[in-house]
Motif scaffolding. Sequence first.
Motif, mmCIF file in Angstrom:
data_model
loop_
_atom_site.group_PDB
_atom_site.id
_atom_site.type_symbol
_atom_site.label_atom_id
_atom_site.label_comp_id
_atom_site.label_asym_id
_atom_site.label_seq_id
_atom_site.Cartn_x
_atom_site.Cartn_y
_atom_site.Cartn_z
ATOM 1 N N THR A 1 15.132 -3.715 9.214
ATOM 2 C CA THR A 1 14.362 -2.485 9.408
ATOM 3 C C THR A 1 12.932 -2.687 8.930
ATOM 4 O OG1 THR A 1 15.360 -1.755 7.360
ATOM 5 C CG2 THR A 1 16.210 -0.770 9.384
ATOM 6 N N ALA A 2 12.785 -3.477 7.876
ATOM 7 C CA ALA A 2 11.427 -3.718 7.375
ATOM 8 C C ALA A 2 10.583 -4.402 8.438
ATOM 9 C CB ALA A 2 11.479 -4.564 6.112
ATOM 10 N N THR A 3 11.170 -5.406 9.110
ATOM 11 C CA THR A 3 10.391 -6.102 10.136
ATOM 12 C C THR A 3 10.183 -5.209 11.347
ATOM 13 O OG1 THR A 3 12.466 -7.153 10.670
ATOM 14 C CG2 THR A 3 10.811 -8.539 9.607
ATOM 15 N N ALA A 4 11.187 -4.337 11.622
ATOM 16 C CA ALA A 4 11.042 -3.458 12.776
ATOM 17 C C ALA A 4 9.912 -2.472 12.536
ATOM 18 C CB ALA A 4 12.350 -2.716 13.035
ATOM 19 N N SER A 5 9.852 -1.945 11.304
ATOM 20 C CA SER A 5 8.821 -0.946 11.031
ATOM 21 C C SER A 5 7.437 -1.599 11.007
ATOM 22 C CB SER A 5 9.107 -0.243 9.708
ATOM 23 O OG SER A 5 8.956 -1.163 8.650
ATOM 24 N N MET A 6 7.387 -2.905 10.730
ATOM 25 C CA MET A 6 6.130 -3.644 10.778
ATOM 26 C C MET A 6 5.402 -3.409 12.098
ATOM 27 S SD MET A 6 5.098 -5.489 8.320
ATOM 28 C CE MET A 6 5.331 -6.753 7.114
ATOM 29 N N ALA A 7 6.182 -3.264 13.150
ATOM 30 C CA ALA A 7 5.575 -3.230 14.476
ATOM 31 C C ALA A 7 4.773 -1.957 14.709
ATOM 32 C CB ALA A 7 6.658 -3.364 15.529
ATOM 33 N N GLN A 8 5.092 -0.872 13.955
ATOM 34 C CA GLN A 8 4.411 0.381 14.248
ATOM 35 C C GLN A 8 3.592 0.856 13.081
ATOM 36 O OE1 GLN A 8 7.829 2.557 15.271
ATOM 37 N NE2 GLN A 8 7.827 1.872 17.390
ATOM 38 N N GLU A 9 2.667 0.047 12.662
ATOM 39 C CA GLU A 9 1.830 0.483 11.565
ATOM 40 C C GLU A 9 0.536 -0.310 11.599
ATOM 41 O OE1 GLU A 9 4.102 -0.493 8.123
ATOM 42 O OE2 GLU A 9 3.465 -2.567 8.180
ATOM 43 N N LEU A 10 -0.428 0.229 10.869
ATOM 44 C CA LEU A 10 -1.689 -0.488 10.702
ATOM 45 C C LEU A 10 -1.634 -1.116 9.326
ATOM 46 C CD1 LEU A 10 -3.786 2.442 12.025
ATOM 47 C CD2 LEU A 10 -3.651 0.234 13.153
ATOM 48 N N TYR A 11 -1.582 -2.425 9.283
ATOM 49 C CA TYR A 11 -1.395 -3.111 8.005
ATOM 50 C C TYR A 11 -2.757 -3.488 7.433
ATOM 51 C CZ TYR A 11 0.531 -6.503 4.700
ATOM 52 O OH TYR A 11 0.867 -7.206 3.574
ATOM 53 N N THR A 12 -3.167 -2.750 6.396
ATOM 54 C CA THR A 12 -4.477 -2.991 5.784
ATOM 55 C C THR A 12 -4.293 -3.327 4.315
ATOM 56 O OG1 THR A 12 -4.676 -0.676 5.231
ATOM 57 C CG2 THR A 12 -5.642 -1.356 7.303
ATOM 58 N N PRO A 13 -3.851 -4.544 4.000
ATOM 59 C CA PRO A 13 -3.552 -4.873 2.611
ATOM 60 C C PRO A 13 -4.793 -4.841 1.730
ATOM 61 C CG PRO A 13 -3.562 -6.850 3.947
ATOM 62 C CD PRO A 13 -3.699 -5.699 4.886
ATOM 63 N N ASN A 14 -4.578 -4.537 0.464
ATOM 64 C CA ASN A 14 -5.666 -4.472 -0.502
ATOM 65 C C ASN A 14 -5.343 -5.456 -1.619
ATOM 66 O OD1 ASN A 14 -8.009 -3.516 -1.573
ATOM 67 N ND2 ASN A 14 -7.075 -1.770 -2.599
ATOM 68 N N LEU A 15 -6.255 -6.386 -1.891
ATOM 69 C CA LEU A 15 -6.011 -7.365 -2.954
ATOM 70 C C LEU A 15 -6.423 -6.737 -4.287
ATOM 71 C CD1 LEU A 15 -7.227 -10.695 -1.337
ATOM 72 C CD2 LEU A 15 -5.192 -9.375 -0.895
ATOM 73 N N SER A 16 -5.546 -5.947 -4.840
ATOM 74 C CA SER A 16 -5.907 -5.098 -5.964
ATOM 75 C C SER A 16 -5.843 -5.850 -7.286
ATOM 76 C CB SER A 16 -4.942 -3.926 -6.031
ATOM 77 O OG SER A 16 -3.650 -4.418 -6.258
ATOM 78 N N TYR A 17 -6.435 -5.264 -8.316
ATOM 79 C CA TYR A 17 -6.234 -5.802 -9.665
ATOM 80 C C TYR A 17 -5.983 -4.670 -10.643
ATOM 81 C CZ TYR A 17 -11.306 -5.249 -9.642
ATOM 82 O OH TYR A 17 -12.563 -4.780 -9.481
ATOM 83 N N ARG A 18 -4.723 -4.380 -10.800
ATOM 84 C CA ARG A 18 -4.301 -3.374 -11.774
ATOM 85 C C ARG A 18 -3.862 -4.033 -13.073
ATOM 86 N NH1 ARG A 18 -3.149 1.641 -9.446
ATOM 87 N NH2 ARG A 18 -3.487 1.698 -7.211
ATOM 88 N N THR A 19 -3.918 -5.347 -13.113
ATOM 89 C CA THR A 19 -3.609 -6.063 -14.352
ATOM 90 C C THR A 19 -4.815 -6.940 -14.687
ATOM 91 O OG1 THR A 19 -2.682 -7.963 -13.203
ATOM 92 C CG2 THR A 19 -1.171 -6.194 -13.734
ATOM 93 N N GLY A 20 -4.804 -7.525 -15.868
ATOM 94 C CA GLY A 20 -5.862 -8.471 -16.230
ATOM 95 C C GLY A 20 -7.060 -7.810 -16.866
ATOM 96 N N PRO A 21 -8.091 -8.617 -17.183
ATOM 97 C CA PRO A 21 -9.221 -8.129 -17.991
ATOM 98 C C PRO A 21 -10.084 -7.081 -17.288
ATOM 99 C CG PRO A 21 -9.627 -10.358 -17.214
ATOM 100 C CD PRO A 21 -8.198 -10.041 -16.890
ATOM 101 N N PHE A 22 -10.015 -6.981 -15.973
ATOM 102 C CA PHE A 22 -10.884 -6.040 -15.276
ATOM 103 C C PHE A 22 -10.113 -4.815 -14.777
ATOM 104 C CE2 PHE A 22 -12.831 -10.184 -15.025
ATOM 105 C CZ PHE A 22 -14.120 -9.913 -15.467
ATOM 106 N N ALA A 23 -8.865 -4.681 -15.225
ATOM 107 C CA ALA A 23 -7.998 -3.625 -14.708
ATOM 108 C C ALA A 23 -8.584 -2.234 -14.934
ATOM 109 C CB ALA A 23 -6.622 -3.727 -15.350
ATOM 110 N N ALA A 24 -9.249 -2.036 -16.081
ATOM 111 C CA ALA A 24 -9.732 -0.688 -16.403
ATOM 112 C C ALA A 24 -10.684 -0.168 -15.335
ATOM 113 C CB ALA A 24 -10.428 -0.702 -17.760
ATOM 114 N N THR A 25 -11.536 -1.045 -14.804
ATOM 115 C CA THR A 25 -12.454 -0.604 -13.758
ATOM 116 C C THR A 25 -11.794 -0.677 -12.394
ATOM 117 O OG1 THR A 25 -13.389 -2.767 -14.181
ATOM 118 C CG2 THR A 25 -14.752 -0.874 -14.695
#
Lengths: 358, 430
Positions: free
Chosen positions: B17-41
């Motif tokens: 189902t995960a791969t099936a749902s892949m087909a109907q979405e706009l995949y806009t990944p974000n390379l986030s940083y919620r950990t590490g020394p810069f997480a606060a900002t």
Amino acid sequence: MLYRIAGQFKTSYQKDQALFPVQQDAWLLGIILLFAWLILPLTASEFVFQTLLIPVLIYALAATGLNILTGYAGQLSLGTGAFMGVGAYACYKMVTIFPDLNLFIAVLLSGTFSAMVGVAFGLPSLRIKGFYLAIATLAAQFFLIWLFEKWAWLYNYNASGAIQVPNLDVFGIAVAGPLATSMAQYYFILIVVTLITVLVINLTRGNQGRIWKATRDMDIAAELIGINLLKSKLMAFAVSSYIVGVAGAMFVFLWRGAAEPNLFDIELSFRVLFIAIIGGLGSILGNWLGAILIVALPVILNTVPGVVGLEIKSATVEHINVMIIGALIIFFLIVEPHGLARLWALIREKLLIWPFPH
Amino acid sequence: MKNLTKLALAGAIAAVTATASMAQELYTPNLSYRTGPFAATGIPLMNGQRDYMLMLNARDGGIGGVPVNFEECETGYSTEKGVECYERTKGQAIVTQPWSTGITLQVLPLTNVDEIPILAPGYGFSPMSDGKVFQWAFNMPAGYWDAASMILNELGGGTPAGLAGKKIGFLHLDHPYGKEPIPFFENMAAEHGFEFLPIPVGLSEMQNQSAQWLQIRRERPDYVVMWGWGAMNAGAITEAVKTRYPMDQFIGVWWSGHDADLAQVGADGAGYRSISWSQPQNDSGVMQAVNEHVVSAGDSLASDEERSGVFYQRGVVMSMMLAEAIGNAQAEFGVSEISASQLRWGLENINLTADRLAELGATGMVSPFSTSCSNHTGHAGGWMLQWDGEKFVQASDHLTSDMDAIKPLIAAAAADYAAANAPWPTNDDC
């Protein structure tokens, strides 16, 4: 069962001292080499190449370099990251000054620069030992990073202060820069790593290896039996920094594609040191096991929730990952303080005498 | 055993189902940083970006009827992890949001090969503005050289010529990010006759800047301009308070205008200014929509205080620009599931007029701008935000950058980059 050595007779001293006194070891290595040279590259995806195969090779090589210094010659170093940087910047300057230089030659030559820097910072090792030497190499770490930041000639006066790898090819195949395929980069690294590993295995088994081990185990005794400590220690610094420099050049040129000075910060030094310690000081196999544990395992763990279909936030996965790796490191070090290589040696020994334990 | 089979079966179904749902979405990944020394900002920015996309999914069912998959891949601001995330997401992604100058530099050369646009709103590499050379990279609505120019304009009373004879200290992170504006400042200093004094802060001394502030006390610059990030901002601001540097002569770039950094010193920091291409508007339509569809539903990760801040609402604007580009591409190509190269067209044809901003409910959050095939930044301009002791308030009219001074620099830097990375394909149709 798997390691039955009945029937393997050694009829000469030469055979007894061979690289593989037990035939099964040679078979095992053959299978691993077959995987590394054929099966993995043919089946790996871009992701596997870039996050598992290539980094493990490079980190294992860097740890091999450090292991010669710390594991074999007993000189603790915290400057590995900076020596990797020297290799990378040397390679960058060479390929930008001589654009037609073959990258194999550039990478192998860049090690000589880091070897020279390594020897210079290794000079105090004759007078200071142990933790004090670690502090001296720490000075190298901070000084070199500072130099990478301030000496604009090193990065060709680029406004951002970073080095960017240009497109380079070897015998008509693109191996570095954005146009290179992962497979070409992998084979380039594999050739260099295999070459150096074979040399290092033989170096550590031979006369020089024994000299280093004697220096490590008790330097006064070593001096008394006629070992020149200065030569032995500087040789260790030179060989170690050479390998680390080659690893650094490949780190930037065949994997990362760009580098800023703080890439070579103390964190990188610690990472390589941990690989060497957890893998096992004074062994070559350990560097590989350590690199797999420290470099590859987190990447694999990161993909687990997605494969199983669990919806966990990316940041949470990262936190769990750090905890698992930390727990594993403690677990392995409690089970076997001498590292993963020793663990494997024990398993192998048990298999050899199976089913009759002592 | 039975349970195990069931579990395996459930896993297999979930995977399918995960791969099936892949087909109907706009995949806009974000390379986030919620950990590490810069997480606060990082966290408030990431939360803002995420909440806007969640709001679109809840309110409109996504963009053009297709839900947005705004998945995050955690990097901890580490370049190595960033590349891992890029490799992991590039298969399906229609955009890369690299979120650090280091990762941007790594990914930039790959864009021509992988053909995925990079969206680096207000950061990254200033020459990315040149769409002829950087066909796949976007740093709208303003780059670092815009920021530098706007600061000089404001300090000089409308034109940098007003700074003649003055001395400007440039406190910056000694890192590609902090070094970005130096060429521009040096050019302007030579042209307009002010003194430019770079004061680098190494990554290891971010929290202890006593040496730098000693230098500032000795040199007595008329203004201190700061290009800081993470722990460096808080370090500099507390040090400025401690050494009693006049706060109204201390100006930061937009990444040095985080509410939490100033809240530490409170009223002592009053007067500090930060140039910004975005502005918080708590009563705007878009913030109300986020409150209604995301916060009330309990889906937001941000606190109330965080949501009224500059960084969170800047994150909202970032996602709004991306959504706008996706909408453009959908309208142009007549498909709802757009590809990466179609999104590039969308990013090149953003036209956020005042009317369109009002329609989106974002009047005053960002100034109107448009991008084109050759202009990937838009150079929207911005405002000075001033810390009044409790929050950031607008402290200037709308400022614009000196494009005559920036354009030749962009062209030269882009040409240098292309030459150093030859063969580098350029788009000469622009």
